[in-house]
Design an enzyme around this catalytic site. Sequence first.
Site, PDB file in Angstrom:
ATOM      1  N   GLU A  78       1.240  -1.604   0.128  1.00  0.00           N
ATOM      2  CA  GLU A  78      -0.487  -0.089   0.337  1.00  0.00           C
ATOM      3  C   GLU A  78       0.931   1.324  -0.089  1.00  0.00           C
ATOM      4  O   GLU A  78       1.854   1.269   0.672  1.00  0.00           O
ATOM      5  CB  GLU A  78      -0.930   0.119   0.852  1.00  0.00           C
ATOM      6  CG  GLU A  78      -2.342  -1.212   1.355  1.00  0.00           C
ATOM      7  CD  GLU A  78      -3.003  -1.317   0.607  1.00  0.00           C
ATOM      8  OE1 GLU A  78      -3.023   0.106  -0.595  1.00  0.00           O
ATOM      9  OE2 GLU A  78      -3.149  -2.034  -0.321  1.00  0.00           O
ATOM     10  N   CYS A 141      -7.211  -2.295   7.842  1.00  0.00           N
ATOM     11  CA  CYS A 141      -6.276  -2.480   7.528  1.00  0.00           C
ATOM     12  C   CYS A 141      -5.684  -0.791   7.321  1.00  0.00           C
ATOM     13  O   CYS A 141      -4.699  -0.571   7.422  1.00  0.00           O
ATOM     14  CB  CYS A 141      -6.789  -3.241   5.807  1.00  0.00           C
ATOM     15  SG  CYS A 141      -6.559  -4.644   6.377  1.00  0.00           S
ATOM     16  N   HIS A 165      -1.566  -5.498   1.368  1.00  0.00           N
ATOM     17  CA  HIS A 165      -2.509  -6.544   1.008  1.00  0.00           C
ATOM     18  C   HIS A 165      -1.856  -7.854   0.369  1.00  0.00           C
ATOM     19  O   HIS A 165      -1.478  -7.763  -0.342  1.00  0.00           O
ATOM     20  CB  HIS A 165      -3.704  -5.678   0.802  1.00  0.00           C
ATOM     21  CG  HIS A 165      -4.451  -5.056   1.432  1.00  0.00           C
ATOM     22  ND1 HIS A 165      -4.918  -3.821   1.988  1.00  0.00           N
ATOM     23  CD2 HIS A 165      -5.291  -5.411   2.532  1.00  0.00           C
ATOM     24  CE1 HIS A 165      -6.174  -3.359   2.679  1.00  0.00           C
ATOM     25  NE2 HIS A 165      -5.849  -4.818   3.126  1.00  0.00           N
TER      26      HIS A 165
END
Length: 215
Positions: A78, A141, A165
Site C-alpha cells: 500500500e 487495515c 494486502h
Amino acid sequence: MKILVTGFDPFGGEAINPALEAIKKLPATIHGAEIKCIEVPTVFQKSADVLQQHIESFQPDAVLCIGQAGGRTGLTPERVAINQDDARIPDNEGNQPIDTPIRVDGKAAYFSTLPIKAMVAAIHQAGLPASVSNTAGTFVCNHLMYQALYLVDKYCPNAKAGFMHIPFMMEQVVDKPNTAAMNLDDITRGIEAAIFAIVDFKDRSDLKRVGGATH
C-alpha cells in the site's frame, strides 16, 4: 536489522485469515534480518494498542503489517493510509466507526516509508503477481497502517513502516465462484520476497519505476 510483521485474525465471517496463516510460516531470519511475527485483532483501536506494545518493546527497524484483501489477484504493497475510519462492516468487537478521524493530532495521511516498488519487483522476481495499491480502504487495515506510521514516527523515528494486502487463500474461495485466490505457500513466499526487499533497501531510496494507476 529487526522487522516486526503483523497479521490479523479472521473477520467478516471467514474462518481463517491468510495474513495470519502466512506469517506463521515465515522463518525467524530473512536476508539477515530478525523477524518477529505477531497476531493483531481485527478491532480498530485494540489492533493499534497491541502494535504499540510490540513497537515499544521490540524497537524494530521496520514494521510490515499484512492484511487480507479478498478479490485482489496479487500481493499489493500500500502507498498511503488516510486519517479516517469509515467501516462498511463492524469489526470483531462490533465497533463500526463512521467518518471518524483515527488520530485527531495526526496528519491527514501518511505515505508508506517502505520501498513499495522494490517490494513489487522482488515479488515479481519470485514469480508471483504484485502491484502497488493506492488505497488501503477505510476498515481496520487502513487503520493499522495509519497507526503504524504514526507510532513509528513517535516511538521509532528512524524506523520504516507500511502495509501489504494479500489475496484470499484457495480454501476461502471454494464457494466463491470467479474469485481470485492464491496458494498459502505462494503468499508466504511473496511476503518473504517483500521482506528481502525491505532489508536490501534499508539504506537506499526506493526504485523509481512505473507503479501508478489511471483510476
